[in-house]
Design an enzyme around this catalytic site. Structure first.
Site, PDB file in Angstrom:
ATOM      1  N   LYS A   1       0.863  -1.183   0.000  1.00  0.00           N
ATOM      2  CA  LYS A   1       0.000   0.000   0.000  1.00  0.00           C
ATOM      3  C   LYS A   1       0.911   1.249   0.000  1.00  0.00           C
ATOM      4  O   LYS A   1       1.888   1.305   0.716  1.00  0.00           O
ATOM      5  CB  LYS A   1      -0.910   0.003   1.238  1.00  0.00           C
ATOM      6  CG  LYS A   1      -2.037   0.998   1.154  1.00  0.00           C
ATOM      7  CD  LYS A   1      -3.143   0.703   2.150  1.00  0.00           C
ATOM      8  CE  LYS A   1      -4.325   1.631   1.958  1.00  0.00           C
ATOM      9  NZ  LYS A   1      -5.439   1.317   2.875  1.00  0.00           N
TER      10      LYS A   1
ATOM     11  N   GLU B   1     -19.184  -5.064  10.761  1.00  0.00           N
ATOM     12  CA  GLU B   1     -20.116  -4.265  11.571  1.00  0.00           C
ATOM     13  C   GLU B   1     -21.168  -5.148  12.236  1.00  0.00           C
ATOM     14  O   GLU B   1     -21.525  -4.946  13.401  1.00  0.00           O
ATOM     15  CB  GLU B   1     -20.796  -3.212  10.680  1.00  0.00           C
ATOM     16  CG  GLU B   1     -19.899  -2.045  10.270  1.00  0.00           C
ATOM     17  CD  GLU B   1     -18.941  -2.375   9.138  1.00  0.00           C
ATOM     18  OE1 GLU B   1     -19.057  -3.463   8.532  1.00  0.00           O
ATOM     19  OE2 GLU B   1     -18.036  -1.553   8.882  1.00  0.00           O
TER      20      GLU B   1
ATOM     21  N   ARG C   1     -25.243  -1.377   7.899  1.00  0.00           N
ATOM     22  CA  ARG C   1     -24.968  -2.777   7.563  1.00  0.00           C
ATOM     23  C   ARG C   1     -25.367  -3.730   8.683  1.00  0.00           C
ATOM     24  O   ARG C   1     -25.490  -4.918   8.516  1.00  0.00           O
ATOM     25  CB  ARG C   1     -23.483  -2.921   7.220  1.00  0.00           C
ATOM     26  CG  ARG C   1     -23.134  -4.290   6.749  1.00  0.00           C
ATOM     27  CD  ARG C   1     -21.897  -4.348   5.918  1.00  0.00           C
ATOM     28  NE  ARG C   1     -22.101  -3.941   4.523  1.00  0.00           N
ATOM     29  CZ  ARG C   1     -21.119  -3.967   3.641  1.00  0.00           C
ATOM     30  NH1 ARG C   1     -19.904  -4.341   4.012  1.00  0.00           N
ATOM     31  NH2 ARG C   1     -21.321  -3.605   2.397  1.00  0.00           N
TER      32      ARG C   1
HETATM   33  C1  TPP Z   1     -18.614  -1.548   5.370  1.00  0.00           C
HETATM   34  C2  TPP Z   1     -17.398  -0.653   5.467  1.00  0.00           C
HETATM   35  N1  TPP Z   1     -16.742  -0.556   6.634  1.00  0.00           N
HETATM   36  C3  TPP Z   1     -15.655   0.229   6.748  1.00  0.00           C
HETATM   37  C4  TPP Z   1     -15.207   0.962   5.667  1.00  0.00           C
HETATM   38  C5  TPP Z   1     -14.032   1.911   5.797  1.00  0.00           C
HETATM   39  N2  TPP Z   1     -12.900   1.471   4.983  1.00  0.00           N
HETATM   40  C6  TPP Z   1     -12.623   2.009   3.803  1.00  0.00           C
HETATM   41  S1  TPP Z   1     -11.275   1.363   3.096  1.00  0.00           S
HETATM   42  C7  TPP Z   1     -11.048   0.334   4.413  1.00  0.00           C
HETATM   43  C8  TPP Z   1      -9.894  -0.618   4.455  1.00  0.00           C
HETATM   44  C9  TPP Z   1      -9.910  -1.500   3.238  1.00  0.00           C
HETATM   45  O1  TPP Z   1      -8.790  -2.332   3.325  1.00  0.00           O
HETATM   46  P1  TPP Z   1      -8.514  -3.364   2.157  1.00  0.00           P
HETATM   47  O2  TPP Z   1      -9.752  -4.050   1.767  1.00  0.00           O
HETATM   48  O3  TPP Z   1      -7.405  -4.229   2.599  1.00  0.00           O
HETATM   49  O4  TPP Z   1      -8.096  -2.445   0.938  1.00  0.00           O
HETATM   50  P2  TPP Z   1      -6.772  -1.568   0.789  1.00  0.00           P
HETATM   51  O5  TPP Z   1      -7.099  -0.205   1.328  1.00  0.00           O
HETATM   52  O6  TPP Z   1      -5.692  -2.248   1.563  1.00  0.00           O
HETATM   53  O7  TPP Z   1      -6.491  -1.556  -0.678  1.00  0.00           O
HETATM   54  C10 TPP Z   1     -12.027   0.516   5.363  1.00  0.00           C
HETATM   55  C11 TPP Z   1     -12.103  -0.198   6.653  1.00  0.00           C
HETATM   56  C12 TPP Z   1     -15.935   0.837   4.462  1.00  0.00           C
HETATM   57  N3  TPP Z   1     -15.560   1.545   3.352  1.00  0.00           N
HETATM   58  N4  TPP Z   1     -16.997   0.017   4.381  1.00  0.00           N
END
Ligand code: TPP
Ligand code: DXP
Ligand code: MG
Length: 586
Positions: A247, A335, A363
């Site tokens: 990342k 969630e 959710r």
């Molecule tokens: C249902 C939900 N919960 C929390 C979030 C907040 N959120 C946005 S990106 C993220 C992390 C995503 O991590 P990953 O899937 O590993 O993708 P990366 O950023 O590493 O590419 C979170 C928790 C969200 N977008 N949707």
């Protein structure tokens, strides 16, 4: 001097005409393009930098937009947008009237599915794949790109479970960078780590679900990715490709401080250094008031537990997690699990503060009803990011919680007008309530510099009068009170903060309805079923015939943009409110 390639690419069709050996140069240019724009326009940085090679390879190998490409969450799709005809307006990303910060079907036919909330891509891609099969489109490919934190979301497993028994053209690509916004958590994270270290058989979980698993491969080696994608294109049935990425790849600080550079704000594109806005003597962010206050309370009350679904930094629960790691839990993007975990704890006499952004709590709606309220378990829900949130736009505005929570019996609903009220309701809640409570507060800074005052217990169901006037009674709920206060400085109107949407302060409301002909309600929530609806229901139950004007968010999805402008667009800013009050104040 190398000829720029990026500026010759307007669609993937042109990309696919490039010689494969030129793609690393394109990757370098695309990375620089993203860095230069996000440095000044802000937005999500790390995730998009991490998938530059993957994005190029996907559009190079697959016949997009015929082949359907879905990005989970979509915060990593800046490269996708730039390569699919939006390079020239990418500088408008997340700005009012500009392109969305997430894939959006209204924006481009390359954005095959609207995203923003995590863990939806596999279900969506499978739905498309089954549709293609039924329509006899047997050559069409359907690709879901999902991160290591998002694949831990329950919905992703539901999609995998179903996909495993279909023979559809589905490719799930796990973009494994070992981090969400904060470090990924859970047994799956441990498993993936071991798979990468080679100390664990390569992903037999996925194979057990009947997927053709391949990888892990280097997610920054375009040639490796392309040859693997080309191979997988010919494999029938559900496939799973595990790619390893970093990342923030390509910007040193974004690689080393991955949490901060998930969405770093302004930074110097050349040096990568953050440009920090001065916060001197500014009121604190509501999230920090929550974060500091729960630590203060947890030191005094050993029954207090903190829970966040993958937002330790965003919610500021990280303060408690750092100091009391055995009493503060990041459960990952889960969630529904977070809510029912809290319910289980409450049955044993613990006092769980379950901190979930208003929009993400959507959710876990059934868990709130079925696992918490029906059993009348005293869970303390802290809904951060309630109200209009700004540049994240319609997928993230927390403008429905008053409506979706109000119809649930047993639930107390409180909205603090400032940070002191937030602290006091948190203090009150942990004294031991007989019901669950939802406390909703906005993104960003509050209004009170000296917020850290001694705790005062709040009487449940009691509102308060903030200004005495005549002819017009204005009833606000939560932090929108700030705009009302500003709007009525020169007006002799009465202003009440009802504080509770449930239970309403009926004694106060009877007095108001008896003394004012016109009553205006204001909320940073949809007008459908929110605070104003509660006041209207009170009036009809008590046969009051007063004029009631309900102000709030109209029954439409509100686009992205800065919060101030968005509030203005729906008439909730001080200037518009003053005009509206003056018209009513005859
Ligand atoms: C249902 C939900 N919960 C929390 C979030 C907040 N959120 C946005 S990106 C993220 C992390 C995503 O991590 P990953 O899937 O590993 O993708 P990366 O950023 O590493 O590419 C979170 C928790 C969200 N977008 N949707
Ligand atoms: C993409 C996503 O869902 C999160 O990164 C979200 O944008 C965080 O919002 P805040 O910036 O309000 O914490
Ligand atoms: Mg990740």
């Amino acid at each position: 001097m190398q000829k720029s390639l990026l500026h010759t690419i307007h669609t993937p069709k042109e990309l696919r005409l490039l010689n494969q050996k030129d793609l690393p140069q394109l990757a370098q240019e695309l990375r620089e393009f993203i860095i230069n724009i996000v440095a000044t326009k802000e937005g999500h940085l790390g995730a998009s930098l991490g998938v530059v090679e993957l994005t190029i390879a996907l559009h190079y190998v697959f016949n997009t937009p015929i082949d359907q490409l879905i990005w989970d969450v979509g915060h990593q799709a800046y490269g996708h947008k730039i390569l699919t005809g939006r390079k020239n307006n990418f500088h408008t990303n997340r700005q009012l009237g500009g392109i969305s910060g997430f894939p959006n079907r209204n924006e481009s036919n390359y954005d095959t599915f609207g995203v923003g909330h995590a863990s939806t891509s596999i279900s969506a891609a499978l739905g498309m794949a089954i549709a293609s099969k039924l329509k006899g489109e047997f050559e069409k490919q359907h690709i879901a790109v999902i991160g290591d934190a998002s694949i831990a979301g329950g919905m992703a497993f539901e999609g995998l479970n179903h996909a495993g028994v279909t023979d559809t053209n589905l490719l799930v690509i796990l973009n494994d960078n070992a981090i969400g916004i904060d470090p990924s958590v859970g047994a799956l994270k441990m498993y993936l780590t071991n798979v990468k270290k080679g100390t664990q058989k390569r992903n037999n979980i996925i194979k057990a679900l009947n997927f053709d698993y391949s990888g892990p491969i280097d997610g920054h080696n375009i040639n490796t990715i392309i040859s693997e994608l080309k191979r997988l294109k010919k494999v029938k049935g559900p496939k799973f490709l595990h790619v390893i990425t970093t990342k923030g790849k390509g910007l040193k600080q974004a690689e080393t401080d991955q949490v901060k550079y998930h969405a770093p704000g302004l930074f110097d594109a050349k040096t990568g250094e953050l440009i920090v806005k001065s916060g001197f003597n500014q009121p604190p962010k509501y999230q920090d008031v929550f974060g500091f206050t729960i630590v203060e309370l947890a030191k005094l009350n050993k029954k207090i537990i903190g829970i966040t679904p993958a937002m330790p930094t965003g919610s500021s629960l990280k303060y408690m997690m750092d100091i009391m790691p055995d009493r503060a839990f990041d459960v990952g993007i889960a969630e529904q699990h977070a809510v029912t975990l809290a319910a289980g704890m409450a049955t044993q006499g613990l006092i769980p503060f379950c901190n979930i952004y208003s929009t993400f709590l959507q959710r876990a709606y059934d868990q709130i009803i079925h696992d918490v309220a029906l059993q009348n378990l005293p869970v303390i829900f802290c809904l951060d990011r309630a109200g209009l949130v700004g540049e994240d736009g319609p997928t993230h505005h927390g403008i429905f919680d008053l409506s979706y929570l109000r119809s649930i019996p047993n639930l107390i609903i409180f909205a603090p007008r400032n940070e002191v009220e937030l602290r006091n309701i948190m203090y009150t809640a942990q004294l031991g309530l007989k019901h669950p409570i939802a406390i909703r507060y906005p993104r960003g800074q509050g209004v009170t510099r000296n917020w850290k005052q001694a705790f005062t217990k709040i009487e449940i169901g009691k509102g308060t009068q903030l200004k005495k006037g005549d002819k017009l009674a204005i009833l606000s709920i939560g932090s929108i009170s700030k705009n009302v206060t500003e709007a009525i400085i020169d007006l002799q109107v009465s202003h009440y903060d009802l504080r509770f949407v449930k239970p309403l302060d009926e004694t106060l409301l009877h007095a108001i309805f008896k003394n004012y002909e016109t009553i205006v309600t204001i909320e940073d929530n949809s007008i459908k079923g929110g605070f104003g609806s509660a006041i209207s229901e009170f009036a009809s139950e008590n046969n009051y015939k007063n004029t009631i004007k309900i102000l709030g968010i109209p029954d439409v999805f509100i686009e992205h943009g800065d919060v101030g402008t968005l509030q203005k667009s729906v008439g909730l800013d001080a200037e518009n409110l003053k005009k509206r009050f003056s018209l009513l104040y005859r």
